[in-house]
Scaffold this active site. Structure first.
Site, short mmCIF file in Angstrom:
data_model
loop_
_atom_site.label_atom_id
_atom_site.label_comp_id
_atom_site.label_asym_id
_atom_site.label_seq_id
_atom_site.Cartn_x
_atom_site.Cartn_y
_atom_site.Cartn_z
N GLU A 19 -15.25 -26.26 15.15
CA GLU A 19 -14.31 -25.16 14.88
C GLU A 19 -14.04 -24.30 16.11
O GLU A 19 -12.92 -23.82 16.31
CB GLU A 19 -14.82 -24.28 13.73
N HIS A 61 -20.62 -18.95 1.73
CA HIS A 61 -19.34 -19.55 1.34
C HIS A 61 -18.44 -18.52 0.65
O HIS A 61 -17.49 -18.90 -0.03
CB HIS A 61 -19.55 -20.72 0.36
#
Ligand SMILES: Cc1ncc(C[n+]2csc(CCOP(=O)(O)OP(=O)(O)O)c2C)c(N)n1
Ligand SMILES: [Mg+2]
Length: 676
Positions: free
Chosen positions: A385, A454
C-alpha cells in the site's frame, strides 16, 4: 554523445557551486539544511548525461548535484536555498525540495526512500505515453533499507517500467556505516536482483564509466526491457548535513577519507582525458556562480502573506446539480457508476487497489470495470500500500488521474508517509508547480467483529493535514456526485465510505454530475436543536429526529458531507436558529471532529446558547471484536434521543417501541449478514 570533457566540466561546475555553498554557509543566510555531494559528482553527472531533457529525474535530500547535472536552473536553486521568492519553490522547499520542470528534474524530498515509488509512478506515466521517455531516481545505500523501496522495485519489475534506480552507495547513512545496517555477505545489488530487477555495477567516482553504463541501461529502458538498478560506490567528503569536514568526530577514519579522496572524480576524469579544464572555462563557471549567488542574495524574500498559498490546487466549478430523478441505486452501485463514467471520460484515469478485479469487486463497487476498460487501466496491486500510494502520486503529478482503493481505512495507514508527507504537500512545497489529482477510497468497517484494526474512522486525523480533502458522503446521490467531484478535483481527496452504507438505496441521477466537495446538507429542517453528523451517523440522527417528534421537539439534521474543508457556515446558521447543538460522530472523542466543531461554534457564536453543546462519540478505546463488548460502542438513535432530552431536561419514555434495536450494534439491518 556527451564528450568526456563535458563530463569534467559539469562535475567541476557542481563542485564549485557546492564549495561556494560550504564557504558561505557560516554566514547564516542559507537557513536550511544542506546535504552536499562533494566527492560524489561522477554518479550524478554520468547518469544524467545519458538522459534527454524530456526524461524525468527524482532525488532525495542530497540532490544539488542531480538537479544541476539534469540541467536544473542554478539561480533558482541558490535563490531557493536562500529562501527567496525567485527560488524554484518560491522559498517553500529549500535545499531538500528542488524542482525544475523544464529541465525534467521533477522533484526531490528528504523522507528517505519516499521519492522512489513516486518516480516509479512517473515511470508508469512514461510507459503509458509510449514515447520512449525514461525516469531516473537517485537514492542512497540507506534508502535500500526502506520497505517502500523494495515495494517499488517489485512493482517496477512487475510492470517492466522504464526506470533506472541510481544508487549512490557512499557507505554511510548519516553516521551509521553499512556494517551496522546490512549483513556483510549480501551486496546492495543483490537486494535489487532479488526483485527481478537487472543490476549493473559501475565505479561511482568514474564519470566516464558511469556514463557508458548508464547509456546502455537507458537504451534498454527505452526499448521496454524493464527496470535497471545501478550500484555506484562513492564517498561524500563533507559531513552528512552541513558545510564542514567531520572526520575527527569518530564515525569514520581519516585514513578511509584520504583513500577515497585519492580517487577524486574530477582528478580521475582529468587523468583519463590527460587534460584539465582551461582556466578561461573555470573563470566562466566562477563568474556564473558568483552572479547566481549575488542574485540569490539580493533577490527579495517572498511576501509573508504568500505562506498560505498553494496548500490546495484551485477548486473547479462543479456546475449545477441535476434533478434527482426516480432511478434508485445502492450506495455501492452509485460509486461504481461514478468510476465507470470517469474511466470512460478520461483515458488518463485508471483504477487500482487490492481486489479491484476480484469476483466480489470491492463490495460490488468495482465489478466489471476491468473487463470494460482492460487490465492496464483497472488492475489489482501487490500488497504494497505504501509504494502503491507513491505510484499513484507519481503518476498523478505527471499527468494521469488515479483512483486507489483500500478495503479498509486501517490498511491505508501503512501508507501514511505517502499520504501525509507526499500527496498532501507536493503541491505546496513545490509552490504549485505540480498538481496531485488523486482519489483514495477507504472503507470504514463496522460490526460483525471488525475489531480494533478493521473499523477505524480516522477522518479527523486526515482532516488535520492541510493539503488533503476528506469527504464522507452519506447517501447514494452524494456518493456518486461527490466521488465525481473528487475525481475532477486536482487535489488528493480521501473518500471515506462506511461499509454499512454500501447497501443503502436512494435516487441517483443517470448523468455525470458533481456534488460540491464543500458545504453541508440540511437533511431535515428543524427549529429546536441541531444534530450535526456525517456518514452513517446521518441515518441514526434522521431516525432520532423522527422519534423526537413524539416529544414535540423539532430537530434539524445537518450532514457535514465534507470533513475537510469543513464548512462552518451551515452549522453556525443552524445553531444560531435552534440555540442547541449535539455533534454525533462515530470516532474517538478527543481531538476529533466533534471537538473541532464545538470549538468553532464557541468561537463563532456570540450570544448564549439555550443549552451547553454536547457530543456523542465512540468511547476512548479501540473497537473490541466480541459483539457483546462492542454492543455500546457506536451511537444509536436511542442514544441521540436520550441526549437531546437531556438538553431539554426531560425524561425519556423507555417504553417507546423504537428503543430496541437488537441487531443494530452489529448489523445495519437483519438481512445484512456477515462476514463483511
Ligand atoms: C524515513 C527517514 N528516516 C530518517 C531520516 C533522517 N535521515 C536523513 S538522511 C539519512 C541517511 C540516508 O542515507 P543514504 O540513503 O545512504 O543517503 P546519504 O545521506 O548517504 O546520501 C537519514 C537517516 C529521514 N530523512 N527519513
Ligand atoms: Mg549513504
Amino acid at each position: 554523445m556527451t564528450a568526456p570533457l563535458e563530463l569534467l566540466r559539469s562535475m567541476t561546475r557542481i563542485r564549485m557551486v557546492e564549495e561556494e555553498i560550504a564557504k558561505r554557509y557560516p554566514q547564516q543566510q542559507m537557513r536550511c539544511p544542506v546535504h552536499l555531494s562533494i566527492g560524489q559528482e561522477a554518479a550524478a553527472v554520468g547518469v544524467c548525461a545519458a538522459l534527454q531533457p524530456s526524461d524525468w529525474a527524482f532525488s532525495g535530500h542530497r540532490n544539488h548535484a542531480h538537479y544541476l547535472a539534469k540541467g536544473g536552473n542554478l539561480k533558482a536553486m541558490l535563490a531557493e536555498i536562500y529562501g527567496k521568492a525567485t527560488g524554484c519553490c518560491g522559498g517553500k522547499g529549500g535545499s531538500m525540495h528542488l524542482t525544475d520542470q523544464t529541465a525534467g528534474f521533477i522533484g526531490a524530498t528528504p523522507i528517505v526512500g519516499s521519492t522512489v515509488p513516486i518516480a516509479v509512478g512517473a515511470a508508469l506515466t512514461a510507459q503509458r505515453e509510449g514515447k520512449g521517455r525514461v525516469v531516473v531516481v537517485f537514492l542512497g545505500d540507506g534508502a535500500m533499507e526502506a520497505g517502500v523501496v523494495h515495494e517499488s522495485l517489485n512493482f517496477a519489475a512487475l510492470k517492466k517500467l522504464p526506470i533506472l534506480f541510481a544508487c549512490e552507495n557512499n557507505l554511510y547513512s548519516v553516521y551509521s556505516p553499512l556494517e551496522v545496517r546490512q549483513p556483510p555477505q549480501r551486496s546492495i545489488s543483490d537486494l535489487a536482483a532479488g526483485h527481478g530487477v537487472k543490476t549493473v555495477q559501475a565505479d561511482g567516482n568514474d564519470a566516464q564509466e558511469v556514463y557508458g553504463k548508464a547509456c546502455a541501461a537507458v537504451q534498454d529502458l527505452r526499448q521496454g526491457a524493464g527496470p535497471v538498478f545501478m550500484e555506484l560506490p562513492t564517498y561524500r567528503w563533507l559531513e552528512h548535513c552541513g558545510p564542514g569536514y567531520d572526520n575527527d568526530i569518530g564515525y569514520r577514519t581519516e585514513g578511509e577519507f584520504q583513500e577515497w579522496k585519492q580517487r577524486d572524480p574530477l582528478v580521475i576524469s582529468s587523468q583519463q582525458l590527460s587534460a584539465v579544464l582551461e582556466s578561461a572555462e573555470i573563470d566562466a563557471i566562477r563568474d556564473e556562480i558568483e552572479a547566481a549567488f549575488s542574485a540569490a542574495i539580493s533577490d527579495p524574500f517572498p511576501d509573508p502573506a504568500s505562506a498560505g498559498l498553494h496548500v490546495y490546487a484551485p477548486a473547479k466549478d462543479t456546475g449545477p446539480e441535476p434533478e434527482r430523478g426516480t432511478r434508485e441505486l445502492t450506495y455501492a452501485e452509485a460509486l461504481r457508476e461514478a468510476q465507470d463514467m470517469y474511466l470512460a471520460k478520461y483515458d488518463c484515469s485508471y483504477l487500482m487497489g487490492l481486489g479491484v478485479p476480484d469476483p466480489k469487486g470491492i463490495f460490488g463497487t468495482t465489478l466489471g470495470l476491468q473487463k470494460k476498460y482492460g487490465e492496464s487501466r483497472v488492475f489489482d496491486i501487490p500488497l504494497s500500500e505504501n509504494a502503491i500510494t507513491g505510484v499513484a502520486i507519481g503518476s498523478a503529478i505527471t499527468g494521469m488521474r488515479p483512483i486507489l482503493t483500500h478495503q479498509r481505512l486501517d490498511f491505508a495507514l501503512v501508507s501514511i508517509d505517502q499520504i501525509v508527507n507526499q500527496a498532501a504537500k507536493w503541491h505546496y512545497m513545490f509552490n504549485g508547480a505540480m498538481k496531485v489529482p488523486l482519489v483514495i477510497r477507504m472503507i470504514i468497517g463496522r460490526g460483525w467483529g471488525q475489531g480494533p484494526q478493521h473499523s477505524q474512522s480516522l477522518h479527523a486525523w486526515f482532516a488535520h493535514i492541510p493539503g488533503l480533502k476528506v469527504i464522507t458522503p452519506s447517501t447514494p446521490h452524494d456518493a456518486k456526485g461527490m466521488l465525481i467531484a473528487a475525481l475532477e478535483d486536482d487535489n488528493p481527496v480521501l473518500l471515506l465510505e462506511h461499509r454499512w452504507l454500501h447497501s443503502a438505496k436512494g435516487f441517483v441521477p443517470k448523468v455525470y454530475y458533481s456534488t460540491p466537495l464543500e458545504g453541508c446538507n440540511i437533511v431535515k429542517k428543524g427549529n429546536d436543536i441541531s444534530l450535526v453528523t456525517h456518514s452513517y451517523g446521518v441515518n441514526e440522527c434522521r431516525e432520532a429526529a423522527i422519534r423526537l417528534k413524539k416529544y414535540n421537539i423539532s430537530a434539524e439534521v445537518v450532514d457535514l458531507r465534507s470533513i475537510s474543508p469543513l464548512d462552518m457556515s451551515f452549522i453556525l446558521k443552524s445553531v444560531k436558529k435552534t440555540g442547541r447543538l449535539i455533534v454525533v460522530d462515530d470516532a474517538e472523542r478527543s481531538c476529533g471532529i466533534s471537538a473541532e466543531i464545538l470549538a468553532k461554534v464557541t468561537e463563532g457564536i456570540e450570544k448564549d446558547l439555550l443549552s451547553t453543546p454536547s457530543r456523542l462519540t465512540c468511547p476512548e478505546h479501540p473497537c473490541p471484536t466480541s459483539s457483546k463488548l462492542s454492543e455500546k460502542y457506536y451511537t444509536t438513535a436511542s442514544d441521540i434521543v436520550l441526549e437531546v432530552l437531556k438538553h431539554f431536561h426531560r425524561p425519556m419514555d423507555f417504553n417507546e417501541p423504537g428503543n430496541t434495536h437488537d441487531f443494530r450494534y452489529d448489523q445495519p439491518n437483519p438481512s445484512y449478514t456477515g462476514p463483511f
